[in-house]
Design an enzyme around this catalytic site. Structure first.
Site, short mmCIF file in Angstrom:
data_model
loop_
_atom_site.label_atom_id
_atom_site.label_comp_id
_atom_site.label_asym_id
_atom_site.label_seq_id
_atom_site.Cartn_x
_atom_site.Cartn_y
_atom_site.Cartn_z
N HIS A 174 58.94 49.03 33.98
CA HIS A 174 59.57 50.03 33.65
C HIS A 174 60.45 49.91 31.53
O HIS A 174 60.20 51.00 31.23
CB HIS A 174 60.96 51.13 34.91
N ASP A 196 57.31 46.80 39.74
CA ASP A 196 58.90 46.92 39.05
C ASP A 196 59.10 46.04 38.51
O ASP A 196 60.28 44.67 37.81
CB ASP A 196 60.20 47.85 39.19
N GLY A 224 70.34 48.93 30.63
CA GLY A 224 70.22 47.13 29.18
C GLY A 224 70.03 46.73 30.53
O GLY A 224 69.65 45.61 30.72
N ASN A 225 70.98 46.51 31.40
CA ASN A 225 70.95 45.74 32.78
C ASN A 225 69.40 45.42 33.53
O ASN A 225 68.66 44.36 34.40
CB ASN A 225 71.90 45.69 33.71
N SER A 226 68.83 45.97 33.01
CA SER A 226 67.14 46.57 33.81
C SER A 226 66.47 44.58 33.31
O SER A 226 66.34 44.23 32.21
CB SER A 226 66.04 47.63 33.35
#
Length: 281
Positions: A94, A133, A224-226
């Site tokens: 994503h 993902d 932002g941690n994704s």
């Protein structure tokens, strides 16, 4: 009561008291040993994490896009980390789902900080797994980063302590990776329940039919941690990839009212995806 009875009672009481003292003494030793072991384990974990962070940080990057005619030229979208020979970067599907403006030469890129200077390396997507993902990018040219080692996610247990490092809130904090840590609070199917059937969509129905287990953490992740690596504080081996945080109310309130519930995809699915890019190494 005769004198002999009194002596028997006094003697029995003294024997019982001495026995209790011995038991309490033994219990005290057990408690001391237990807390000594726990403190040693805690100290060991806290002692090893700083060294682990220092070792792995150079391989953790910001994933985004670059467009020379845009201001700002770099757009931060999420976090990624190097694997393999250092030319491959893992992130969430994503994170790189945004359609590129190829007409204006927008490209995928990773951003790093070396020697006190911000640097950019262009990249291209070479593999994706939307169901889990995950996405893998290939750095352009001969660019290489220090890769992280992959661990065995099947050995992860509830209650174990892990850490993740990434770039929360994206461009706001700049190219300075931030580390959080917490326990695996649950190993649960990737299917968040809904109250009403009209809240279901095709993607959610597919997950309900074929759920797979993910790691639920009691640590707080932010936008932002994704794509951040979830790793063992001692060895630095990656066991999962942060992919989302449970939002209590709205996405806009995730910063002011974080839920403290974060999810990570087990690294076993990354290993499967890596098999599709062997020719890219």
């Amino acid at each position: 009561m005769g004198e002999n009875d009194k002596l028997d009672i006094e003697w029995n009481w003294r024997i019982d008291l001495n026995s209790r003292r011995r038991n309490y003494g033994f219990f005290g030793v057990v408690v001391a040993v237990f807390f000594g072991v726990m403190c040693s384990a805690s100290s060991f974990a806290s002692d090893s994490l700083p060294a682990t962070i220092e070792r792995i940080k150079p391989g953790i990057v910001v994933v985004g896009t670059f467009q020379r005619t845009r201001s700002p030229r770099g757009l931060f979208l999420g976090t990624g980390f190097a694997i393999g020979d250092g030319s491959l970067v893992v992130t969430n599907a994503h994170v790189v789902a945004k359609q590129l403006d190829e007409g204006h030469l927008e490209s995928l890129a990773v951003f790093i900080r070396r020697g006190g200077k911000d640097q950019m390396v262009q990249a291209r997507q070479v593999a994706t797994d939307p169901e889990h993902d995950l996405a893998i990018l290939k750095l352009s040219g001969n660019a290489r980063l220090p890769p992280m080692r992959l661990g065995d996610s099947s050995k992860v247990k509830e209650g174990e302590l892990y850490a993740f490092t990434g770039y929360p809130i994206g461009m706001v904090l700049g190219l300075f990776p931030v580390t959080h840590r917490g326990i695996v609070s649950a190993i649960t199917p990737m299917a968040i329940p809904v109250i009403q059937s009209r809240q279901l969509n095709t993607k959610m129905l597919k997950r309900l039919r074929n759920p797979y287990d993910v790691f639920q953490l009691d640590a707080t992740a932010y936008p932002g941690n994704s794509g951040s690596p979830l790793y063992d504080p001692e060895s630095g081996e990656v066991v999962g990839i942060i992919n989302k945080v449970f939002v209590k109310e709205s996405k806009e309130q995730v910063l002011s009212q974080p839920s403290g519930i974060t999810y990570a995809i087990p690294v076993v699915y990354l290993r499967q995806l890596m098999g599709k890019v062997k020719g890219e190494r």
